[in-house]
Design an enzyme around this catalytic site. Structure first.
Site, PDB file in Angstrom:
ATOM      1  N   ASP A   1      48.849  55.709  38.590  1.00 11.14           N
ATOM      2  CA  ASP A   1      50.188  55.834  38.484  1.00 11.14           C
ATOM      3  C   ASP A   1      50.714  55.233  37.469  1.00 11.14           C
ATOM      4  O   ASP A   1      52.013  55.497  36.951  1.00 11.14           O
ATOM      5  CB  ASP A   1      51.288  56.080  39.779  1.00 11.14           C
ATOM      6  CG  ASP A   1      51.200  54.468  40.293  1.00 11.14           C
ATOM      7  OD1 ASP A   1      50.258  53.678  39.521  1.00 11.14           O
ATOM      8  OD2 ASP A   1      51.764  54.207  41.395  1.00 11.14           O
TER       9      ASP A   1
ATOM     10  N   ASP B   1      35.785  43.799  31.364  1.00 15.47           N
ATOM     11  CA  ASP B   1      37.096  44.170  30.977  1.00 15.47           C
ATOM     12  C   ASP B   1      38.104  43.360  31.315  1.00 15.47           C
ATOM     13  O   ASP B   1      39.207  43.328  30.810  1.00 15.47           O
ATOM     14  CB  ASP B   1      37.336  45.703  31.463  1.00 15.47           C
ATOM     15  CG  ASP B   1      37.238  45.527  32.882  1.00 15.47           C
ATOM     16  OD1 ASP B   1      36.231  45.305  33.380  1.00 15.47           O
ATOM     17  OD2 ASP B   1      38.302  45.963  33.650  1.00 15.47           O
ATOM     18  N   ASN B   2      37.946  42.328  32.033  1.00 17.27           N
ATOM     19  CA  ASN B   2      38.803  41.190  32.504  1.00 17.27           C
ATOM     20  C   ASN B   2      38.499  39.769  31.787  1.00 17.27           C
ATOM     21  O   ASN B   2      39.055  38.835  32.330  1.00 17.27           O
ATOM     22  CB  ASN B   2      38.946  40.921  33.787  1.00 17.27           C
ATOM     23  CG  ASN B   2      39.474  42.293  34.624  1.00 17.27           C
ATOM     24  OD1 ASN B   2      40.322  42.992  33.802  1.00 17.27           O
ATOM     25  ND2 ASN B   2      39.306  42.511  35.980  1.00 17.27           N
TER      26      ASN B   2
HETATM   27  P1  AMP Z   1      42.047  46.070  36.873  1.00 14.31           P
HETATM   28  O1  AMP Z   1      41.129  45.874  38.003  1.00 14.31           O
HETATM   29  O2  AMP Z   1      43.419  45.362  37.223  1.00 14.31           O
HETATM   30  O3  AMP Z   1      41.502  45.221  35.907  1.00 14.31           O
HETATM   31  O4  AMP Z   1      42.057  47.543  36.489  1.00 14.31           O
HETATM   32  C1  AMP Z   1      41.036  48.176  36.228  1.00 14.31           C
HETATM   33  C2  AMP Z   1      41.091  49.444  35.311  1.00 14.31           C
HETATM   34  O5  AMP Z   1      42.202  50.310  35.905  1.00 14.31           O
HETATM   35  C3  AMP Z   1      42.144  49.187  34.031  1.00 14.31           C
HETATM   36  O6  AMP Z   1      41.719  50.172  33.102  1.00 14.31           O
HETATM   37  C4  AMP Z   1      43.573  49.527  34.399  1.00 14.31           C
HETATM   38  O7  AMP Z   1      44.559  50.011  33.546  1.00 14.31           O
HETATM   39  C5  AMP Z   1      43.510  50.511  35.594  1.00 14.31           C
HETATM   40  N1  AMP Z   1      44.688  50.785  36.355  1.00 14.31           N
HETATM   41  C6  AMP Z   1      44.628  49.839  37.418  1.00 14.31           C
HETATM   42  N2  AMP Z   1      45.877  50.075  38.164  1.00 14.31           N
HETATM   43  C7  AMP Z   1      46.122  51.296  37.754  1.00 14.31           C
HETATM   44  C8  AMP Z   1      47.358  52.218  37.864  1.00 14.31           C
HETATM   45  N3  AMP Z   1      47.910  51.829  39.018  1.00 14.31           N
HETATM   46  N4  AMP Z   1      47.543  53.221  37.026  1.00 14.31           N
HETATM   47  C9  AMP Z   1      46.569  53.395  35.982  1.00 14.31           C
HETATM   48  N5  AMP Z   1      45.518  52.554  35.837  1.00 14.31           N
HETATM   49  C10 AMP Z   1      45.309  51.586  36.633  1.00 14.31           C
HETATM   50 MG    MG Z   2      41.839  44.461  34.164  1.00 11.46          MG
END
Ligand code: AMP
Ligand code: MG
Length: 497
Positions: free
Chosen positions: A128, A255-256
């Site tokens: 979202d 990616d982190n």
């Molecule tokens: P993360 O686990 O926070 O590093 O996120 C991993 C991926 O999921 C990244 O590409 C984020 O942009 C995407 N992502 C995480 N939460 C959301 C969200 N609520 N809406 C869209 N993309 C998300």
């Molecule tokens: Mg991330």
């Protein structure tokens, strides 16, 4: 202020990005219903040369909420891929964050300004694009705590609530975090282009990173080799520093991992309470891939993925390119060991490194692991007993259920201290300067979130006060140094995205 005035253009001194064009898509944040400023980090605003008064004004808050884009600002979402828990994911990208642009801070350093939770982007997939208040609070507190500890990290400039609900396990208040970072280029940014065979963008990205983070390498004979080595060394330093304060990132996917060497993406991260090397908090890390003691090898694994992207830049000769990659991975390991070992012996108060010192410090960790002694307090209290005798050890002993092994260790430690030339006062001060009293403990972060959701911001302020200056004593807030009581222990953390 009248409504008309509030609609005046809001100036924000933000520069457009110098990133290669293929690396992003222009996209505006999505306005929110009822933005309200929850916190503005005024010292950070000053550091960035931004006008805190203007940011806190109604027009400023609209900008921080993504409801208004200041004139001259052209926000964007970055493309990236990544290895998540070891699995290749070809397209991730900023799915819920937009970059407003770059600012040059008071020290002349270029920093990114990003809104996290700002709505859908071309990279949102099923998401979202929004963020819930809980994870926003967690990132704000833990990243500011990391900065307080003196460890490279992205920062939190502001939090606003949106007046909207986001739906996760349940309906939660929505929020937007303004994140400030040295840059948002990740290992996964390189992977995105390398795996598509887009060598030109990989090269442009590498040039951008050199210019932005490692400008002294531009003139190096082999700039890409030097770049990889520099990134590897910074990453080694960073992970060593995490280990020395008991930090567990929780999602070290490629990616982190920031190319700048900053800690980025505070999801299910946690500071360890009771010490054990296998500790995992993240609810999604079922195999313990990102457990505390796995972080050093995972750091190297992630750098190997980066090296794969850079091989064609290293050399046209494949074998030579591989040698360069391995040399960089070795540089990571060497730098990690240096910083970690030096840090560990400093934590036990040794200033002149001798044979056996690292083993001595490691043996203390062994005693702590057996008894799950509190990581932070063991070292902090050790500072106070260093100059004393056996009777004075009680505050540290009390952290060990059975202190038999610890008592044996202390005797060896005192013998070793006797060979130091530094006096007790200087040693105590030095130990207190590397062993924090306060970390953003999980149960405290949870209390802050629960209270904030009920409208009470006092716990947030108190926790921020102690973690911003974690090496000082804060007598009125001393309870924040206390480990969780049995009924307060947080065993699992969630990314909550
Ligand atoms: P993360 O686990 O926070 O590093 O996120 C991993 C991926 O999921 C990244 O590409 C984020 O942009 C995407 N992502 C995480 N939460 C959301 C969200 N609520 N809406 C869209 N993309 C998300
Ligand atoms: Mg991330």
């Amino acid at each position: 202020m009248s409504l008309v005035e509030a609609r005046e253009p809001f100036a924000l001194d933000v520069l457009d990005t110098g990133l290669p064009e293929a690396a992003y898509e222009r996209v505006a944040p999505t306005p929110v219903q009822a933005p309200e400023l929850l916190r503005l980090n005024r010292p950070l605003a000053a550091e960035l040369g931004l006008d805190a008064g203007a940011l806190a004004s109604p027009a400023g808050v609209e900008v921080l909420a993504g409801s208004r884009v200041p004139e001259g600002v052209s926000p964007l979402a970055m493309a990236y891929a990544g290895h998540q828990f070891g699995n290749w994911v070809p397209s991730l990208g900023d799915g819920r964050a937009v970059l407003l642009g770059e600012v040059v801070d008071r020290a002349g350093v270029r920093r990114d300004l990003q809104l996290k939770g700002a709505g859908r982007t071309p990279f949102s997939r099923m998401g979202d694009g929004r963020a819930a208040l809980g994870p926003v609070l967690r990132e704000y507190v833990v990243s500011e705590g990391m900065a307080g500890l003196g460890i490279p990290t992205t920062r939190a400039l502001a939090m606003v609530t949106t007046g909207e609900r986001v739906f996760r396990q349940r309906a939660e208040p929505g929020a937007v975090l303004t994140r400030v970072s040295a840059s948002h280029v990740r290992v996964g940014t390189f992977e995105y282009f390398a795996r598509r065979g887009d060598r030109e963008t990989v090269r442009a990205l590498a040039d951008y990173v050199i210019q932005r983070h490692y400008p002294h390498l531009a003139e190096a004979g082999a700039p890409y080799q030097a770049l990889f080595e520099a990134i590897a060394e910074r990453t080694g330093e960073l992970i060593a520093q995490w280990m020395l304060v008991g930090f567990i990132h929780g999602v070290m996917n490629t990616d982190n991992i920031a190319i700048s060497g900053e800690t980025i993406d505070y999801g299910p991260c946690a500071f360890m309470d009771g010490y054990h090397p296998d500790t995992v908090y993240s609810s999604i890390d079922l195999g313990g891939r990102y457990a505390y003691n796995q972080q050093p090898p995972i750091g190297q694994w992630n750098l190997a993925r980066l090296a794969e992207c850079l091989l064609p830049l290293f050399s046209e000769d494949e074998e030579q390119a591989m040698d360069i990659a391995y040399a960089g991975l070795d540089a990571y390991a060497r730098r990690f060991d240096e910083v970690y070992q030096q840090g560990l012996i400093a934590k036990i108060g040794l200033s002149e490194r001798r044979e056996g010192d690292v083993d001595l410090a490691s043996d203390l960790l062994g005693c702590m692991a057996e008894q799950r002694a509190d990581f932070t307090l063991t070292f902090r209290r050790l500072a106070d007993v260093a100059g004393g005798h056996a009777e004075a050890d009680e505050p540290v002993r009390a952290l060990f259920g059975d202190a038999t092994a610890f008592d044996g260790w202390v005797a060896r430690w005192r013998e070793r201290l006797a060979a130091e030339t530094r006096d007790d006062g200087a040693r105590r001060a030095a130990m207190r300067a590397v062993n924090p009293a306060y970390i953003p403990r999980n149960h405290r972060v949870q209390q802050v979130i629960d209270a904030a959701e009920a409208g009470d911001m006092a716990p947030l302020d108190e926790l921020l006060t102690v973690v911003a200056r974690p090496y000082d004593d804060h007598e009125a807030l001393a309870d924040y140094a206390r480990p969780p009581a049995p009924d307060e222990v947080v065993r699992q953390t969630f990314c909550g995205t």
